[in-house]
Design a protein around this motif. Structure first.
Motif, PDB file in Angstrom:
ATOM      1  N   HIS A  55      28.901  33.936  34.402  1.00 13.81           N
ATOM      2  CA  HIS A  55      28.972  33.851  36.269  1.00 13.81           C
ATOM      3  C   HIS A  55      28.737  32.284  36.201  1.00 13.81           C
ATOM      4  CE1 HIS A  55      28.819  37.501  36.827  1.00 13.81           C
ATOM      5  NE2 HIS A  55      27.963  37.634  36.407  1.00 13.81           N
ATOM      6  N   VAL A  58      32.273  30.371  36.135  1.00 17.15           N
ATOM      7  CA  VAL A  58      33.994  31.557  36.668  1.00 17.15           C
ATOM      8  C   VAL A  58      33.471  30.454  38.341  1.00 17.15           C
ATOM      9  CG1 VAL A  58      33.675  33.450  38.407  1.00 17.15           C
ATOM     10  CG2 VAL A  58      33.935  34.379  36.170  1.00 17.15           C
ATOM     11  N   ILE A  59      32.039  30.458  38.808  1.00 19.92           N
ATOM     12  CA  ILE A  59      32.254  29.916  40.020  1.00 19.92           C
ATOM     13  C   ILE A  59      32.622  28.494  39.966  1.00 19.92           C
ATOM     14  CG2 ILE A  59      30.474  29.241  41.371  1.00 19.92           C
ATOM     15  CD1 ILE A  59      28.764  31.587  41.146  1.00 19.92           C
ATOM     16  N   ALA A  70      35.205  32.994  48.342  1.00 15.59           N
ATOM     17  CA  ALA A  70      35.079  33.406  50.049  1.00 15.59           C
ATOM     18  C   ALA A  70      33.500  34.081  49.842  1.00 15.59           C
ATOM     19  CB  ALA A  70      36.051  35.062  49.847  1.00 15.59           C
ATOM     20  N   SER A  71      32.618  34.329  50.618  1.00 12.48           N
ATOM     21  CA  SER A  71      31.520  34.850  50.949  1.00 12.48           C
ATOM     22  C   SER A  71      31.173  35.468  51.768  1.00 12.48           C
ATOM     23  CB  SER A  71      30.443  34.469  50.244  1.00 12.48           C
ATOM     24  OG  SER A  71      30.700  32.820  51.113  1.00 12.48           O
ATOM     25  N   GLY A  72      31.477  36.963  52.007  1.00  9.56           N
ATOM     26  CA  GLY A  72      31.463  37.866  52.970  1.00  9.56           C
ATOM     27  C   GLY A  72      30.589  38.015  54.126  1.00  9.56           C
ATOM     28  N   PRO A 237      45.123  43.910  50.231  1.00  9.82           N
ATOM     29  CA  PRO A 237      44.868  43.045  51.846  1.00  9.82           C
ATOM     30  C   PRO A 237      44.346  41.568  50.499  1.00  9.82           C
ATOM     31  CG  PRO A 237      43.554  45.750  51.340  1.00  9.82           C
ATOM     32  CD  PRO A 237      44.736  45.711  50.363  1.00  9.82           C
TER      33      PRO A 237
ATOM     34  N   ARG B  13      40.144  45.740  56.564  1.00  9.12           N
ATOM     35  CA  ARG B  13      39.378  44.554  56.362  1.00  9.12           C
ATOM     36  C   ARG B  13      37.885  45.087  56.652  1.00  9.12           C
ATOM     37  NH1 ARG B  13      39.308  43.765  63.299  1.00  9.12           N
ATOM     38  NH2 ARG B  13      37.618  44.483  62.506  1.00  9.12           N
ATOM     39  N   PHE B  15      38.449  46.545  53.542  1.00 11.10           N
ATOM     40  CA  PHE B  15      38.085  46.041  51.748  1.00 11.10           C
ATOM     41  C   PHE B  15      38.006  44.663  51.797  1.00 11.10           C
ATOM     42  CE2 PHE B  15      40.864  45.333  48.321  1.00 11.10           C
ATOM     43  CZ  PHE B  15      40.235  45.858  47.028  1.00 11.10           C
ATOM     44  N   MET B  16      38.535  43.727  52.326  1.00 11.92           N
ATOM     45  CA  MET B  16      38.176  42.448  52.360  1.00 11.92           C
ATOM     46  C   MET B  16      36.875  41.595  52.517  1.00 11.92           C
ATOM     47  SD  MET B  16      41.384  42.357  54.394  1.00 11.92           S
ATOM     48  CE  MET B  16      41.385  39.768  54.876  1.00 11.92           C
ATOM     49  N   ARG B  17      36.281  42.254  53.401  1.00  9.57           N
ATOM     50  CA  ARG B  17      35.007  41.488  53.336  1.00  9.57           C
ATOM     51  C   ARG B  17      34.502  42.151  51.713  1.00  9.57           C
ATOM     52  NH1 ARG B  17      29.913  43.352  54.450  1.00  9.57           N
ATOM     53  NH2 ARG B  17      30.819  46.300  54.895  1.00  9.57           N
ATOM     54  N   PHE B  19      35.711  42.651  49.139  1.00 10.34           N
ATOM     55  CA  PHE B  19      36.252  42.362  47.936  1.00 10.34           C
ATOM     56  C   PHE B  19      35.381  41.144  47.766  1.00 10.34           C
ATOM     57  CE2 PHE B  19      39.432  40.436  45.243  1.00 10.34           C
ATOM     58  CZ  PHE B  19      39.726  41.801  43.935  1.00 10.34           C
ATOM     59  N   SER B  20      35.867  40.422  48.605  1.00  7.73           N
ATOM     60  CA  SER B  20      35.728  38.704  49.400  1.00  7.73           C
ATOM     61  C   SER B  20      34.447  38.286  48.448  1.00  7.73           C
ATOM     62  CB  SER B  20      36.349  38.183  50.329  1.00  7.73           C
ATOM     63  OG  SER B  20      35.291  39.041  51.008  1.00  7.73           O
ATOM     64  N   LYS B  21      33.112  38.934  49.081  1.00  4.36           N
ATOM     65  CA  LYS B  21      32.102  39.130  48.998  1.00  4.36           C
ATOM     66  C   LYS B  21      31.220  39.316  47.038  1.00  4.36           C
ATOM     67  CE  LYS B  21      26.692  41.299  50.374  1.00  4.36           C
ATOM     68  NZ  LYS B  21      26.448  42.202  50.379  1.00  4.36           N
ATOM     69  N   SER B  24      33.818  37.053  42.750  1.00  2.00           N
ATOM     70  CA  SER B  24      33.415  36.230  41.973  1.00  2.00           C
ATOM     71  C   SER B  24      32.751  36.938  40.601  1.00  2.00           C
ATOM     72  CB  SER B  24      33.570  34.935  42.021  1.00  2.00           C
ATOM     73  OG  SER B  24      31.542  35.423  42.586  1.00  2.00           O
ATOM     74  N   ARG B  25      31.711  37.672  41.254  1.00  2.00           N
ATOM     75  CA  ARG B  25      31.092  38.600  40.394  1.00  2.00           C
ATOM     76  C   ARG B  25      31.714  39.997  39.603  1.00  2.00           C
ATOM     77  NH1 ARG B  25      25.573  38.650  38.806  1.00  2.00           N
ATOM     78  NH2 ARG B  25      25.561  36.613  39.896  1.00  2.00           N
ATOM     79  N   ARG B  27      35.371  38.840  39.160  1.00  2.00           N
ATOM     80  CA  ARG B  27      35.315  38.657  37.457  1.00  2.00           C
ATOM     81  C   ARG B  27      34.919  37.915  36.946  1.00  2.00           C
ATOM     82  NH1 ARG B  27      37.488  34.970  41.250  1.00  2.00           N
ATOM     83  NH2 ARG B  27      40.545  34.932  40.976  1.00  2.00           N
ATOM     84  N   ASN B  48      41.928  45.233  41.359  1.00  2.00           N
ATOM     85  CA  ASN B  48      42.315  44.790  42.818  1.00  2.00           C
ATOM     86  C   ASN B  48      42.616  45.820  43.725  1.00  2.00           C
ATOM     87  OD1 ASN B  48      42.260  44.271  45.206  1.00  2.00           O
ATOM     88  ND2 ASN B  48      43.417  42.102  44.795  1.00  2.00           N
ATOM     89  N   TRP B  52      41.802  49.020  45.425  1.00  2.00           N
ATOM     90  CA  TRP B  52      42.519  49.449  47.090  1.00  2.00           C
ATOM     91  C   TRP B  52      42.762  50.985  47.595  1.00  2.00           C
ATOM     92  CZ3 TRP B  52      42.082  48.867  51.676  1.00  2.00           C
ATOM     93  CH2 TRP B  52      43.537  48.661  52.832  1.00  2.00           C
ATOM     94  N   ASP B 109      25.221  37.228  43.444  1.00  2.00           N
ATOM     95  CA  ASP B 109      26.416  35.575  43.594  1.00  2.00           C
ATOM     96  C   ASP B 109      26.378  34.519  44.687  1.00  2.00           C
ATOM     97  OD1 ASP B 109      28.007  36.107  41.904  1.00  2.00           O
ATOM     98  OD2 ASP B 109      29.927  36.658  43.308  1.00  2.00           O
ATOM     99  N   GLN B 110      25.679  35.107  45.766  1.00  2.00           N
ATOM    100  CA  GLN B 110      25.609  34.754  47.407  1.00  2.00           C
ATOM    101  C   GLN B 110      24.488  33.190  46.915  1.00  2.00           C
ATOM    102  OE1 GLN B 110      27.880  34.310  49.640  1.00  2.00           O
ATOM    103  NE2 GLN B 110      28.230  36.987  49.215  1.00  2.00           N
TER     104      GLN B 110
END
Lengths: 568, 181
Positions: A55, A58-59, A70-72, A237, B13, B15-17, B19-21, B24-25, B27, B48, B52, B109-110
């Motif tokens: 991990h 990856v980052i 991206a971090s929603g 998307p 929107r 989904f994008m939110r 998925f993007s969140k 990386s996890r 991946r 992906n 979707w 991840d964050q």
């Protein structure tokens, strides 16, 4: 922590780190790969550590590529973060990542700022969603193109930004790119199709089906140029912003499926789902006119004017899905008998099933005669094997009912035998004196299910289907042989004989079996008996015993064009 | 705006939110099981699309990351089936063990991203630049070393030392955060 402990920790870290790094670098040797695998299998801490390193990698990689991480839902105060004094000394980044003098901090802030700004904006300006989205797309698209350009400068040649994932009856015109499945396409490469269909997947995740006759140039990880011809784009998307330019207009996708046809006179766009923005440029390249198209609409752009139309007229002109190609693969029954998955991923040679217990056996095991006297001829459920329902020592003396499946299924068609069996049901040969070549093919180097007379085995086809839900179980095939004596071969499906050869004499010629399997067939039973002359010398085996799976309509073995076909 | 397209927008929107969140996890999960970058990216693209196309089936009360990983896992298995055996890095048992362990992930991840940002900026500029070059993915480490005119073994060692200090820094940062919560 003592210095020694520190050193120990570092050495542990170094060992795992180096192994992972070499693997990702694709420079790992087979011995080192085996070392990594052994470490991961034996040590839970190593597996935990492994995930953390992966991990982090990856980052790090995302940061190194200059991607927006991206971090929603980041809960940081962006304005505060941007004022924190974290900036490294001027010039400390040398020739800097992302091709400019952007600091790590600026990069970090960019990771967080972008999605937050985006989400905040759409929350406030829901009614203006479209314009916001357009505003958001451009930098993203520009960023993608910039990334591709950066990759190009690093390696001296443009990086692959798209891949051909499917084709159908392709005929190419003079082409800078061979249109075959798996071909990687770089920025600037052009596909010229005379006829047929090619399905591409861009790095962004967008897909496009190009219909011949067409000319398409790859412009970046999320963009292309259609000089003439037709395509259908399917844009998830994550790939919003996918664009297709043409001499007269540019189509920018807003998350959708659309068709586009380009001729010298006009560009036609048909919307199947979602929306696109159609832009018509003037001679200077500036946007002269634009129009948003929604699902069900279509438009024709000619002489720099957009005219709306209905989709109904255009729908049939576009191919939205490639015909499903016939794909075939096989599962090796010998491997399955040994407890493998049929794909030989576990390398389960020299293992089998005990005819008297139904339990797994592993090499070395003593060879012996097994007698069917008393209850020894009874059906034994192979409870430890996922694919084999059970095994039995076949003896149909007096036309008695012989159980051939765990459900209690019986048959009276098993021949009378001497009630004995030599050796085990085995993946590979447990007897080195057996001749393994038939018709000039040595099955020892391929796959052999050893079935000296008298033996029966039943496979659970339902379990196979459950494990391969996207495939249709079509056929069973094998080439049977015996180097001494004579044997009977029977193949039964759900208790009914579907193949039978009595008194097959030993020879160098194989006996080919190719049995179609009905969609609801539950049990496949293979039986080898002694042809009434005793089992002591009937050294029979099945070469390449396989179940064939297909995704197409035809299950004929002769039709196969799969990855397996070269291995037969 | 039409009702349907408004619904589609919201869906896309959301989904994008999500998925993007979790991207990386996801991946990382794929890369851990199929440790080759091009293969990982190919599987991620397929994942992906699957996510979707099946997003309507996703139970919103559940964890998107867990759902996404289950689909990614299926895509990994599908990919493995298509690959020749000798090309697979791990056998089935290793895949199972790794997948089980991944479920017990400690940090999200964050937090990892933020900790990495903090730790990267504490590195010396040359170290940071070396890490960037090695992890940008355009060149193998050996090629980076050649370009820098240094022995590959020395670059490998340096990268390992930098990674170790980054790793320790990340652990420390996250543990401090955890303790401070």
């Amino acid at each position: 922590m003592t210095p020694n402990k520190n050193l120990e920790k570092f050495q542990e870290f170094k060992r795992l780190h180096d192994l992972i790094h070499e693997t990702l670098d694709d420079t790992i040797s087979p011995a080192r790969a085996a070392e990594l695998q052994a470490l991961l299998q034996s040590d839970r801490d190593a597996r935990r550590h492994y995930w953390q390193l992966i991990h982090e990698t990856v980052i790090l990689s995302s940061w190194a590529k200059g991607n927006s991480l991206a971090s929603g839902e980041v809960e940081v105060n962006i304005e505060t973060a941007s004022t924190v004094d974290l900036a490294p000394p001027a010039g400390s980044l040398g020739h800097s990542f992302i091709g400019s003098a952007v600091s790590v901090v600026a990069q970090a802030i960019e990771w967080h700022r972008h999605p937050v700004r985006f989400l905040t904006t759409i929350a406030v300006l829901t009614g203006l969603f479209l314009s916001v989205l357009l505003f958001w797309i451009w930098p993203r698209q520009a960023s993608n193109q910039q990334t591709a350009r950066q990759q190009a400068t690093h390696t001296g040649q443009p990086a692959s930004v798209a891949k051909i994932i499917n084709t159908h009856q392709v005929q190419e015109a003079s082409s800078s790119t061979a249109a075959f499945v798996g071909a990687h396409l770089r920025t600037g490469q052009t596909l010229r199709l005379k006829s047929g269909l090619v399905e591409l997947r861009f790095q962004s995740g967008a897909r496009a089906i190009l219909q011949g006759q067409s000319t398409l140039t790859i412009e970046g990880p999320n963009s292309s140029r259609l000089e003439h011809g037709k395509l259908v784009a399917l844009v998830p998307p994550a790939a919003v912003g996918f664009s297709v330019t043409s001499p007269q207009a540019t189509i920018i996708d807003l998350g959708t499926e659309f068709g586009m046809a380009v001729t010298e006179a006009a560009v036609e766009v048909a919307m199947f789902a979602g929306r696109v923005n159609v832009q018509v440029n003037d001679d200077s390249g500036a946007v002269a006119q634009q129009q948003v198209l929604r699902a069900g609409q279509s438009a024709r752009i000619a002489r720099r004017q957009i005219a709306m139309a209905t989709l109904a007229d255009k729908r049939s002109e576009f191919v939205r899905k490639l015909p499903t190609p016939l794909r075939t693969r096989s599962l090796d029954l010998a491997d399955m008998v040994a407890g493998g998955d049929g794909q030989q991923t576990l390398h389960r040679r020299n293992a089998g099933i005990d005819l008297l217990t139904g339990q797994p056996l592993y090499s070395p095991v003593p060879r012996h005669f097994t007698e069917a006297s008393g209850d020894r001829g009874q059906y034994r459920v192979a409870s430890a094997n996922r694919w084999v329902d059970g095994v039995f020592l076949p003896d149909g003396e007096g036309g008695r009912a012989v159980q051939i499946a765990s459900t209690g299924l019986t048959t009276r068609q098993i021949p009378d035998t001497d009630g004995q069996s030599y050796d085990h049901l085995w993946n590979g040969l447990n007897d080195r004196y057996v001749r393994t070549a038939l018709d000039g093919v040595d099955y020892a180097s391929q796959s052999i299910l050893q079935m000296f007379a008298n033996k029966g085995v039943t496979f659970d086809l339902q379990a196979v289907r459950a494990a391969h839900p996207d495939w249709r179980l079509a056929r069973f095939s094998t080439v049977a042989g015996n180097c001494r004596g004579s044997v009977d071969y029977l193949v039964l499906v759900d208790g009914q004989i579907v193949f039978e050869r009595r008194n097959h004499q030993a020879s160098n010629t194989g006996l080919s079996m190719d049995v179609p399997l009905a969609p609801d067939a539950r049990f496949l039973t293979l039986v080898v008996t002694d042809a009434g002359n005793g089992s002591s010398a009937d050294q029979s085996f099945l070469g390449n015993p396989k179940l064939w799976l297909t995704t197409g309509d035809s299950g004929s073995v002769s039709d196969r064009n799969s990855e397996d076909s070269t291995k037969r | 705006m039409h009702a349907n397209s408004a619904h589609d927008d919201l869906r896309a929107r959301e989904f994008m939110r999500l998925f993007s969140k979790h991207e990386s996890r996801i991946r990382g999960y794929i890369l851990g099981l199929v440790p080759r970058w091009p293969d990982c990216e190919e599987i991620l693209a397929e994942t992906n699309l699957k996510l979707w196309s099946r997003f309507d089936q996703f139970d919103r009360s559940k964890d998107f990351g867990v759902w996404a990983r289950s689909i990614a896992h299926y895509e990994v298995l599908t990919f493995r089936k298509k690959q020749a055996r000798q090309k697979l890095v791990y056998d089935d048992m290793t895949i199972e063990l790794l997948a089980d362990e991944q479920a017990a992930d400690r940090w999200d991840d964050q937090s990892l991203q933020q900790a990495l940002v903090t730790c990267l900026q504490r590195l010396r500029a040359e170290s940071r630049e070396l890490i960037r070059q090695v992890y940008a993915g355009d060149e193998k480490t050996k090629e980076v070393a050649e370009r820098l005119g240094r022995p590959a073994s020395s670059v490998y060692s340096q990268v390992c030392r930098i990674r170790h200090s980054l790793h320790k820094c990340i652990e420390r940062t996250l543990s401090n955060e955890e303790a401070g919560q």
